[in-house]
Design a protein around this motif. Sequence first.
Motif, mmCIF file in Angstrom:
data_model
loop_
_atom_site.group_PDB
_atom_site.id
_atom_site.type_symbol
_atom_site.label_atom_id
_atom_site.label_comp_id
_atom_site.label_asym_id
_atom_site.label_seq_id
_atom_site.Cartn_x
_atom_site.Cartn_y
_atom_site.Cartn_z
ATOM 1 N N ILE A 69 17.107 39.291 -1.317
ATOM 2 C CA ILE A 69 17.787 40.576 -1.145
ATOM 3 C C ILE A 69 19.226 40.495 -1.659
ATOM 4 O O ILE A 69 19.705 41.401 -2.353
ATOM 5 N N VAL A 70 19.913 39.397 -1.354
ATOM 6 C CA VAL A 70 21.281 39.215 -1.849
ATOM 7 C C VAL A 70 21.278 39.115 -3.366
ATOM 8 O O VAL A 70 22.117 39.721 -4.057
ATOM 9 N N LYS A 92 11.188 47.354 0.023
ATOM 10 C CA LYS A 92 9.969 46.538 -0.024
ATOM 11 C C LYS A 92 10.233 45.119 0.460
ATOM 12 O O LYS A 92 9.419 44.532 1.185
ATOM 13 N N LEU A 93 11.378 44.568 0.060
ATOM 14 C CA LEU A 93 11.715 43.206 0.468
ATOM 15 C C LEU A 93 11.994 43.128 1.966
ATOM 16 O O LEU A 93 11.635 42.139 2.622
ATOM 17 N N HIS A 94 12.629 44.137 2.514
ATOM 18 C CA HIS A 94 12.870 44.161 3.964
ATOM 19 C C HIS A 94 11.545 44.216 4.732
ATOM 20 O O HIS A 94 11.397 43.579 5.777
ATOM 21 N N GLN A 152 10.153 40.793 4.578
ATOM 22 C CA GLN A 152 10.933 39.954 5.489
ATOM 23 C C GLN A 152 10.485 40.139 6.940
ATOM 24 O O GLN A 152 10.279 39.165 7.677
ATOM 25 N N MET A 153 10.302 41.367 7.358
ATOM 26 C CA MET A 153 9.892 41.633 8.735
ATOM 27 C C MET A 153 8.485 41.119 9.006
ATOM 28 O O MET A 153 8.202 40.584 10.088
ATOM 29 N N ASP A 191 14.485 30.456 7.199
ATOM 30 C CA ASP A 191 14.235 31.844 7.584
ATOM 31 C C ASP A 191 13.288 31.944 8.775
ATOM 32 O O ASP A 191 13.451 32.819 9.632
ATOM 33 N N LEU A 192 12.283 31.069 8.809
ATOM 34 C CA LEU A 192 11.177 31.228 9.750
ATOM 35 C C LEU A 192 11.236 30.277 10.941
ATOM 36 O O LEU A 192 10.281 30.186 11.712
#
Length: 309
Positions: A155-156, A186-188, A191-192, A219-220
Amino acid sequence: MRKVAVIATILLLTFAALSTVSAEDGARYNIMATFWPEKVFAENIVKGIDGFEVGIIIPASGTPHGFQISPKKLQEVGEADIVIANGYIEDFLNKLHERFPDIPLVRTAGHLMLMKSMSAQHDEHEEEEHEKEEEQGHDHGDYNPHTWLSVNNAIVEVRVIRDALVRLAPEKRSQLMRNAVAYEKKLHKLQMDMLDAAVEFNRTEIVTFHDAFGYTARDLGLHVLDVVMKVPGYSPSLKELGGLLEKIRKHNAAVFAEPQFPDRVVNLIAEKTGQKVYVLDPGVTTTPDADAYEKVMRANLKVLKEALK
């Protein structure tokens, strides 16, 4: 006759002015991405907007590790208006920038919170091994360059590319911003979905084939216990392999191979530990279509859910 001549002159001037506007409106922008995630991100930002063409340096049949840029590809880069790069994984980047100093070079990973590489951590304890890795020529330094395997990072990176393209083509700003927002959405969602799945993981210790999935793990809420191949292309020593087997047994770690690397060592690990080996894909041989990033990451999520249940 004089009146006709004046009218004709006015028409010619008007046509010339319209031609100038049309030329400006029809401006062409040649974007050169170094490899697949940068190309995918750029393609989504310029999708449906006239005047943009996105090329790629490292083909889908190769990997960025140790890639040597050809004279033909250098010539293509010389015709680019901007180069989009990770900034850490491309060994040829400094050479490219020296050759074309006037072409804007965007290093997307330079805007991220980077992790120490496994080889750098290893070097703190094994200085002699560090010297050997430097001689082999595929060490990427102190930082893990596989930034795109974190959706947070992606995303960044999309925002960094968006801003660079707005600077390149300010007249296209509203369209570029609109596309970037749509892709970020879409990326968010991706991510969720990954975070929701991670809540259900029963195992958190993992061993990966090489140092590609540290950002995914971060991240996970996973912990990369170790990697099989600290330097791409070089198998572990017997001493390293013995230590790795001991860690896997002790922590009941899930083991992951990669489709781009031979499976001889991981098959041996599976035999010696009784662990099933799963496959995670960093995507480097993926065809960089617009939906390629989401496909790769969702496929990896499916594998993680199976391996860590």
